[in-house]
Design an enzyme around this catalytic site. Structure first.
Site, PDB file in Angstrom:
ATOM      1  N   SER A   1      59.038  56.623  37.325  1.00 13.49           N
ATOM      2  CA  SER A   1      59.583  56.062  38.561  1.00 13.49           C
ATOM      3  C   SER A   1      60.512  54.883  38.307  1.00 13.49           C
ATOM      4  O   SER A   1      61.525  54.722  39.005  1.00 13.49           O
ATOM      5  CB  SER A   1      58.437  55.641  39.485  1.00 13.49           C
TER       6      SER A   1
ATOM      7  N   GLY B   1      60.686  52.761  31.101  1.00 14.02           N
ATOM      8  CA  GLY B   1      59.600  51.940  31.614  1.00 14.02           C
ATOM      9  C   GLY B   1      58.436  51.899  30.643  1.00 14.02           C
ATOM     10  O   GLY B   1      58.508  52.403  29.521  1.00 14.02           O
ATOM     11  N   ALA B   2      57.339  51.290  31.086  1.00 13.29           N
ATOM     12  CA  ALA B   2      56.121  51.218  30.286  1.00 13.29           C
ATOM     13  C   ALA B   2      54.929  51.169  31.222  1.00 13.29           C
ATOM     14  O   ALA B   2      55.024  50.663  32.343  1.00 13.29           O
ATOM     15  CB  ALA B   2      56.132  49.989  29.379  1.00 13.29           C
ATOM     16  N   ASP B   3      53.818  51.693  30.749  1.00 14.84           N
ATOM     17  CA  ASP B   3      52.570  51.579  31.502  1.00 14.84           C
ATOM     18  C   ASP B   3      51.885  50.252  31.211  1.00 14.84           C
ATOM     19  O   ASP B   3      51.230  49.682  32.075  1.00 14.84           O
ATOM     20  CB  ASP B   3      51.651  52.750  31.169  1.00 14.84           C
TER      21      ASP B   3
ATOM     22  N   LYS C   1      52.759  54.093  26.724  1.00 13.61           N
ATOM     23  CA  LYS C   1      53.650  54.915  27.534  1.00 13.61           C
ATOM     24  C   LYS C   1      53.091  56.341  27.577  1.00 13.61           C
ATOM     25  O   LYS C   1      52.271  56.706  26.764  1.00 13.61           O
ATOM     26  CB  LYS C   1      55.066  54.930  26.957  1.00 13.61           C
TER      27      LYS C   1
ATOM     28  N   GLY D   1      53.624  59.491  32.572  1.00 12.16           N
ATOM     29  CA  GLY D   1      54.369  60.586  33.186  1.00 12.16           C
ATOM     30  C   GLY D   1      54.383  61.859  32.360  1.00 12.16           C
ATOM     31  O   GLY D   1      54.975  62.861  32.775  1.00 12.16           O
TER      32      GLY D   1
ATOM     33  N   GLU E   1      60.103  60.870  24.710  1.00 12.21           N
ATOM     34  CA  GLU E   1      60.471  59.457  24.834  1.00 12.21           C
ATOM     35  C   GLU E   1      60.477  58.793  23.462  1.00 12.21           C
ATOM     36  O   GLU E   1      61.396  58.044  23.123  1.00 12.21           O
ATOM     37  CB  GLU E   1      59.486  58.736  25.757  1.00 12.21           C
TER      38      GLU E   1
ATOM     39  N   LYS F   1      52.738  45.090  34.503  1.00 12.94           N
ATOM     40  CA  LYS F   1      52.620  45.865  33.265  1.00 12.94           C
ATOM     41  C   LYS F   1      52.459  44.973  32.027  1.00 12.94           C
ATOM     42  O   LYS F   1      52.162  45.472  30.946  1.00 12.94           O
ATOM     43  CB  LYS F   1      53.845  46.771  33.096  1.00 12.94           C
TER      44      LYS F   1
END
Length: 230
Positions: free
Chosen positions: A34, A86-88, A98, A101, A107, A125
């Site tokens: 996202s 992005g990153a978790d 990561k 998703g 990635e 995060k």
């Protein structure tokens, strides 16, 4: 600001970074999720400056193409100056979890060839120790139980990722994902190397060996730029 507003903020900040630091005619590496989608949407406004993008997933390819951005196979590209994703979770060293998703393998491949990895994330995060977010491991299906036992021996709780219908989630590469709960990863680089060496592991969603070079972190006070030592 809401989390969605923070994502849009850092997505635009990443597009601004690319405009300022990546020459016209370059190809941009693009992540999945996202927050990466917010970057794609912002990049669309200046797409004429660049040849196109290398995508890290089927979903990202579809979004890039919906904006009229040309998508290249990584094998067609000699050099990639920047990768934006992005990153978790991200820690103080720039190591990340990561793969929430499901695109962790592609990635990691695209990130590995980029000169600069720009992480974009909202402030939630940023963590002192990785592991509160379940750690994804992409596995060859026949190895999932064996990998689960190895994870459990380290104190983790392995959970097979499933779809809303209860079937195993299948990655773009035709594999499955185990999400590991209950970890505290104090040494992410060593842990990444350990798990990646297990037979049947395609890759683990730790990005420590190739972590972020900088993070554009969305906060209530705006975008904070964090640069990590090489």
């Amino acid at each position: 600001m809401t989390q969605d507003e923070l994502k849009r903020l850092v997505g635009q900040a990443a597009a601004d970074y690319v405009i300022q630091n990546v020459p016209e005619g370059a190809v941009i590496g693009v992540g999945t999720g996202s927050t990466a989608n917010c970057f794609i949407d912002a990049l669309a406004a200046v797409k004429s400056r660049y040849r196109g993008a290398v995508s890290s997933s089927v979903a990202t390819t579809e979004r890039l193409k919906s904006h009229g951005i040309k998508v290249f196979d990584l094998n067609e590209i000699d050099a990639l100056q920047v990768y934006v994703d992005g990153a978790d979770e991200i820690d103080a060293s720039g190591a990340m979890i990561k793969g929430g998703g499901g695109a962790l393998t592609r990635e990691k491949i695209v990130a590995s060839v980029a000169d600069t990895f720009v992480c974009i994330a909202d402030g939630s995060k940023r963590v002192p120790v990785l592991g509160a977010f379940p750690l994804p491991i992409e596995v060859v299906p026949m190895a999932r139980t064996a990998i689960g036992r190895r994870v459990a021996a380290l104190g983790g709780v392995p959970v097979l990722r499933v779809t809303k219908d209860g079937a195993p989630y299948i990655t773009d590469n035709g594999n499955e994902i185990i999400d590991v709960k209950g970890l505290q990863i104090a040494e992410p680089r060593a842990f990444e190397a350990k798990v990646n060496a297990w037979p049947g592991v395609v890759t683990v969603g730790l990005f420590a060996e190739r972590g972020a070079n900088l993070c554009l972190l969305g906060t209530e006070n705006g975008v904070e730029t964090i640069i990590y030592p090489a």
